[in-house]
Design a protein around this motif. Structure first.
Motif, PDB file in Angstrom:
ATOM      1  N   LYS A 109      40.108  48.530  22.443  1.00  0.00           N
ATOM      2  CA  LYS A 109      41.596  47.927  22.642  1.00  0.00           C
ATOM      3  C   LYS A 109      41.228  47.104  23.540  1.00  0.00           C
ATOM      4  O   LYS A 109      41.609  45.095  23.058  1.00  0.00           O
ATOM      5  N   GLY A 110      40.228  47.046  24.343  1.00  0.00           N
ATOM      6  CA  GLY A 110      39.987  45.811  25.334  1.00  0.00           C
ATOM      7  C   GLY A 110      39.443  44.752  25.613  1.00  0.00           C
ATOM      8  O   GLY A 110      39.427  43.684  26.047  1.00  0.00           O
ATOM      9  N   THR A 111      38.315  45.657  24.721  1.00  0.00           N
ATOM     10  CA  THR A 111      36.587  44.607  24.329  1.00  0.00           C
ATOM     11  C   THR A 111      37.478  43.777  23.310  1.00  0.00           C
ATOM     12  O   THR A 111      36.912  42.156  23.209  1.00  0.00           O
ATOM     13  N   ILE A 112      38.447  43.876  22.293  1.00  0.00           N
ATOM     14  CA  ILE A 112      38.639  43.241  21.544  1.00  0.00           C
ATOM     15  C   ILE A 112      39.440  41.394  21.967  1.00  0.00           C
ATOM     16  O   ILE A 112      39.448  41.187  21.676  1.00  0.00           O
ATOM     17  N   ARG A 113      40.644  42.630  22.629  1.00  0.00           N
ATOM     18  CA  ARG A 113      41.507  41.167  23.748  1.00  0.00           C
ATOM     19  C   ARG A 113      40.352  40.332  24.865  1.00  0.00           C
ATOM     20  O   ARG A 113      40.935  39.018  24.533  1.00  0.00           O
ATOM     21  N   LEU A 114      39.582  40.879  25.311  1.00  0.00           N
ATOM     22  CA  LEU A 114      38.401  40.152  25.768  1.00  0.00           C
ATOM     23  C   LEU A 114      37.287  38.550  24.600  1.00  0.00           C
ATOM     24  O   LEU A 114      37.688  37.691  24.997  1.00  0.00           O
ATOM     25  N   GLU A 115      37.301  39.332  23.566  1.00  0.00           N
ATOM     26  CA  GLU A 115      36.923  38.358  22.843  1.00  0.00           C
ATOM     27  C   GLU A 115      37.688  37.562  22.333  1.00  0.00           C
ATOM     28  O   GLU A 115      37.246  36.357  21.718  1.00  0.00           O
TER      29      GLU A 115
END
Length: 222
Positions: free
Chosen positions: A84-90
């Motif tokens: 979830k963090g990675t997607i939101r960071l992208e």
């Protein structure tokens, strides 16, 4: 590799039948890879696996929905929080990314990839001092894993070395893996049943009851 590393695609194979990424049938995934939990219907691990496949197919919203399903079942699930963090960071949704990585670090303080991504997010938010502190801590954790790996190699080369096995137990405790520590102390005692430090350490750990295990994670390579 897992999404929290920021590299690669889904951690499990996906098929491209019909031009769309989809999970392979469970029966085709090697037993050593899938694990019993991953195969379980509606398990958090299965939801994260399908989310990775949806992400690889460019279906970001579907991936996030699957991640949220996993977190409803297990709010502390490391892989779900990391993805979830990675997607939101992208997506440059930095506040939401920070929230996910902060929870990952809070619940899994010894996880290197999650802490590294947490420091990256803080840096992008302009919180430089906090980012530097978290980056240093991430580097410390990575070094601990590297030392742990080196000591494993030494143990393999020295199968009768009691001290190495005791040191591995102590290091496992530092990495938040008391379950591994118990195993290493028992290995030391199998070689030397009267080894005082191992007896004492094992008694302290086992008196606390069943030891939790950490979720699967790629150990940083040397």
């Amino acid at each position: 590799l897992p999404a929290s590393t920021g590299r690669g695609g889904p951690p499990f194979p996906c098929s491209t039948a019909g031009g769309r990424w989809r999970p392979w049938p469970v029966t085709t995934i090697p037993r050593a890879v899938r694990g019993a939990e991953t195969c379980g219907a509606a398990s958090p691990a299965r939801a994260v696996w399908e989310a990775e496949c949806a992400r690889a197919d460019g279906e970001t919203e579907a991936a996030l929905k699957l991640v949220d399903d996993a977190l409803q079942q297990d709010p502390e699930n490391l892989q779900a929080l990391a993805l979830k963090g990675t997607i939101r960071l992208e997506e440059n949704q930095l506040d939401e990314a920070l929230e996910a990585f902060a929870l990952a670090v809070k619940n899994h303080p010894h996880d290197y990839p999650a802490r590294f991504k947490y420091s990256q997010t803080l840096q992008r938010l302009g919180r430089a001092d906090e980012a530097d502190a978290e980056s240093k801590r991430a580097a410390e954790i990575k070094k601990q894993y590297e030392d742990f790996t080196a000591l494993h190699e030494k143990a393999a080369k020295e199968p009768t070395n009691v001290t190495v096995r005791f040191d591995l137990g102590k290091m496992a405790i530092q990495l938040g893996r008391p379950d591994l520590a118990v195993n290493w102390f028992r290995m030391a005692l199998s070689l030397e049943p009267t080894h005082g430090p191992s007896l004492q350490a094992l008694e302290q750990l086992t008196s606390r009851g069943p030891q939790p295990t950490a979720p699967g994670r790629v150990v940083p390579k040397r």
